[in-house]
Write an enzyme that holds these catalytic residues in place. Structure first.
Site, PDB file in Angstrom:
ATOM      1  N   ASN A  94       0.836  -1.205   0.000  1.00  0.00           N
ATOM      2  CA  ASN A  94       0.000   0.000   0.000  1.00  0.00           C
ATOM      3  C   ASN A  94       0.871   1.256   0.000  1.00  0.00           C
ATOM      4  OD1 ASN A  94      -2.983  -0.773   0.431  1.00  0.00           O
ATOM      5  ND2 ASN A  94      -1.865  -2.092   1.851  1.00  0.00           N
ATOM      6  N   GLU A 126      -0.847  -0.775  -4.315  1.00  0.00           N
ATOM      7  CA  GLU A 126      -2.234  -0.369  -4.105  1.00  0.00           C
ATOM      8  C   GLU A 126      -2.234   1.111  -3.772  1.00  0.00           C
ATOM      9  OE1 GLU A 126      -4.610  -2.767  -1.508  1.00  0.00           O
ATOM     10  OE2 GLU A 126      -4.088  -4.603  -2.561  1.00  0.00           O
ATOM     11  N   GLU A 213     -13.086  -6.618  -1.896  1.00  0.00           N
ATOM     12  CA  GLU A 213     -12.582  -6.617  -0.522  1.00  0.00           C
ATOM     13  C   GLU A 213     -13.747  -6.836   0.432  1.00  0.00           C
ATOM     14  OE1 GLU A 213     -11.277  -2.534  -0.182  1.00  0.00           O
ATOM     15  OE2 GLU A 213      -9.242  -3.079  -0.717  1.00  0.00           O
TER      16      GLU A 213
HETATM   17  O1    G Z   1      -7.659   0.273   2.613  1.00  0.00           O
HETATM   18  P1    G Z   1      -7.367  -1.178   2.478  1.00  0.00           P
HETATM   19  O2    G Z   1      -8.340  -1.885   1.596  1.00  0.00           O
HETATM   20  O3    G Z   1      -5.952  -1.472   2.087  1.00  0.00           O
HETATM   21  O4    G Z   1      -7.569  -1.786   3.926  1.00  0.00           O
HETATM   22  C1    G Z   1      -7.476  -3.106   4.216  1.00  0.00           C
HETATM   23  C2    G Z   1      -7.958  -3.229   5.650  1.00  0.00           C
HETATM   24  O5    G Z   1      -9.198  -3.913   5.687  1.00  0.00           O
HETATM   25  C3    G Z   1      -7.003  -4.016   6.503  1.00  0.00           C
HETATM   26  O6    G Z   1      -6.759  -3.324   7.685  1.00  0.00           O
HETATM   27  C4    G Z   1      -7.714  -5.329   6.763  1.00  0.00           C
HETATM   28  O7    G Z   1      -7.420  -5.851   8.029  1.00  0.00           O
HETATM   29  C5    G Z   1      -9.177  -4.941   6.656  1.00  0.00           C
HETATM   30  N1    G Z   1      -9.989  -6.059   6.184  1.00  0.00           N
HETATM   31  C6    G Z   1      -9.607  -7.064   5.391  1.00  0.00           C
HETATM   32  N2    G Z   1     -10.604  -7.929   5.141  1.00  0.00           N
HETATM   33  C7    G Z   1     -11.676  -7.465   5.800  1.00  0.00           C
HETATM   34  C8    G Z   1     -13.021  -7.926   5.944  1.00  0.00           C
HETATM   35  O8    G Z   1     -13.448  -8.955   5.413  1.00  0.00           O
HETATM   36  N3    G Z   1     -13.851  -7.144   6.707  1.00  0.00           N
HETATM   37  C9    G Z   1     -13.430  -5.997   7.301  1.00  0.00           C
HETATM   38  N4    G Z   1     -14.305  -5.308   8.029  1.00  0.00           N
HETATM   39  N5    G Z   1     -12.166  -5.546   7.199  1.00  0.00           N
HETATM   40  C10   G Z   1     -11.284  -6.254   6.454  1.00  0.00           C
HETATM   41 MN    MN Z   2      -5.129  -1.955   0.263  1.00  0.00          MN
END
Ligand code: G
Ligand code: MN
Length: 386
Positions: A94, A126, A213
């Site tokens: 990131n 990213e 995501e």
């Molecule tokens: O902004 P970015 O998409 O890079 O952030 C990723 C963040 O989202 C990480 O901190 C990760 O722990 C969190 N994350 C990953 N998978 C999930 C999910 O299934 N649900 C939620 N609520 N958060 C998640």
């Molecule tokens: Mn990310």
């Protein structure tokens, strides 16, 4: 504890910070295809400080790029360990607007690439819209140079910014990461479901991949399995894992549901889109008196170059031998030959040939292509349910 910039710096230097790796799973194969590195701060007493707390502070104090620079060597070392066992995985890092504006970070990236510490086909950056929207020419220039060198760019948190479309337009992204807020609502909100579907279609038409995501449940995963999305990431698949756990996790060769149906649907979409592009172009040409007719942007006369052709002669090749897949080639090729004829007729002013003959033949062949794709999809659905 009150955090100060000094704490953050010391933590990075003393090894209190590390990256966790959250896997991404391909909907097509059901296997892990890569991971995202996520920064973690675990203090000596074992307590964790969330990145949601310390990253914004580091940004506000202007030390985030120092942090990135301090941690980047660790990331490279981690990538080497992953690469040794899984050479085909792409690992995402990131980056913030501050990083991209920091000449030292960009230089570190280039050095790492030049010195062979990280192969270009292993690395993905990213980038959030914010980083791009801040829009300094230096930022955009850095990113463009990296892409020219072969690094892939993913647009992070797609849909949350105020100008996603403009950002997409400005940089050569190779994938979009659809923000978890849409994905989490996809089962309960018809509007979110439409936004997710159309974002996937848009990515397809732009010829880029799309990753969802926030896949927190099997129900969400299943609801997206046939959607044409490339890959999924989220707690249902795995939480972010410390490197060693991540490698152990991969050792067990975990599998999730997989399906080719998304591919068939995206091929239908690509086909439909390309055909409409042609029809619009022909009618625009027929309406105008201008004898010079440019081939429209995104339109490919070569049957290997259109989206359907790239699919057919690329990732689709694994279906060779399937009668419907094989039967698709002839009408698809015929459509391209007919398109060439259309352009010829436009140049020579032979409108009647287009109206009386060519458009009908294109339509006939298009129906054949669609029928093959539709049958491929239906048969795959039946197999999956059986
Ligand atoms: O902004 P970015 O998409 O890079 O952030 C990723 C963040 O989202 C990480 O901190 C990760 O722990 C969190 N994350 C990953 N998978 C999930 C999910 O299934 N649900 C939620 N609520 N958060 C998640
Ligand atoms: Mn990310």
């Amino acid at each position: 504890m009150e955090i100060t910039p000094r704490h953050i710096e010391r933590a990075a230097l003393r090894g209190e910070m590390r990256f966790d790796y959250q896997p991404k799973v391909s909907f097509l194969t059901g296997e892990v295809c890569g991971a995202e590195a996520l920064l973690r701060w675990q203090r000596d007493d074992g307590s964790e400080i969330s990145p949601e707390t310390f990253v914004p502070l580091a940004e506000a104090w202007g030390v985030v790029s120092d942090l990135t620079e301090a941690m980047f060597p660790r990331f490279l070392a981690d990538v080497s360990s992953i690469k040794a066992v899984h050479p085909d995985h792409r690992i995402a890092f990131n980056v913030s607007a501050h990083d991209l504006d920091a000449p030292r970070f960009i230089a570190m990236l280039h050095d790492a690439i030049d010195e062979g510490h990280v192969a270009l086909d292993h690395l993905e950056l990213e980038v959030t819209e914010g980083a791009v929207v801040s829009g300094k020419p230096s930022v955009l220039g850095s990113l463009q140079r990296l892409v020219a060198d072969g690094v892939e760019l993913a647009m992070d948190d797609y849909g949350m910014g105020f100008s996603s479309l403009d950002t997409l337009h400005r940089l050569p992204f190779s994938s979009i990461k659809l923000d978890q807020s849409f994905v989490l609502r996809v089962l309960h909100s018809a509007k979110s479901a439409v936004l997710v579907k159309l974002s996937i279609a848009m990515a397809q038409m732009l010829g880029i991949r799309i990753v969802v995501e926030g896949v927190e449940s099997k129900a969400i995963y299943d609801s997206l399995l046939h959607s044409g999305c490339t890959a999924a990431q989220g707690f249902w698949i795995s939480r972010p894992l410390p490197l060693e756990h991540y490698l152990n996790f991969l050792d067990e060769d975990p599998r999730w549901p997989a399906s080719p149906i998304g591919l068939f649907r995206m091929a239908q979409l690509a086909h439909h889109w390309q055909e409409r592009l042609l029809i619009d172009m022909v009618f625009a040409a027929l309406r105008s008196d201008d004898p010079v007719h440019e081939i429209p942007l995104n339109f490919h006369l070569d049957e290997n170059q259109c989206e359907l052709g790239k699919w057919y002669y690329g990732i689709g090749e694994k279906f060779v031998g399937d009668p419907d897949f094989d039967a698709l080639e002839k009408p698809h090729r015929a459509m391209h030959d007919l398109c060439t004829e259309v352009f010829k007729a436009l140049r020579t002013g032979n409108r009647q040939r287009i109206l009386n003959e060519l458009l009908n033949e294109i339509s006939e062949n298009s129906c054949r292509v669609t029928a093959c794709l539709h049958r491929l999809e239906t048969r795959a659905l039946i197999r999956e349910a059986g």
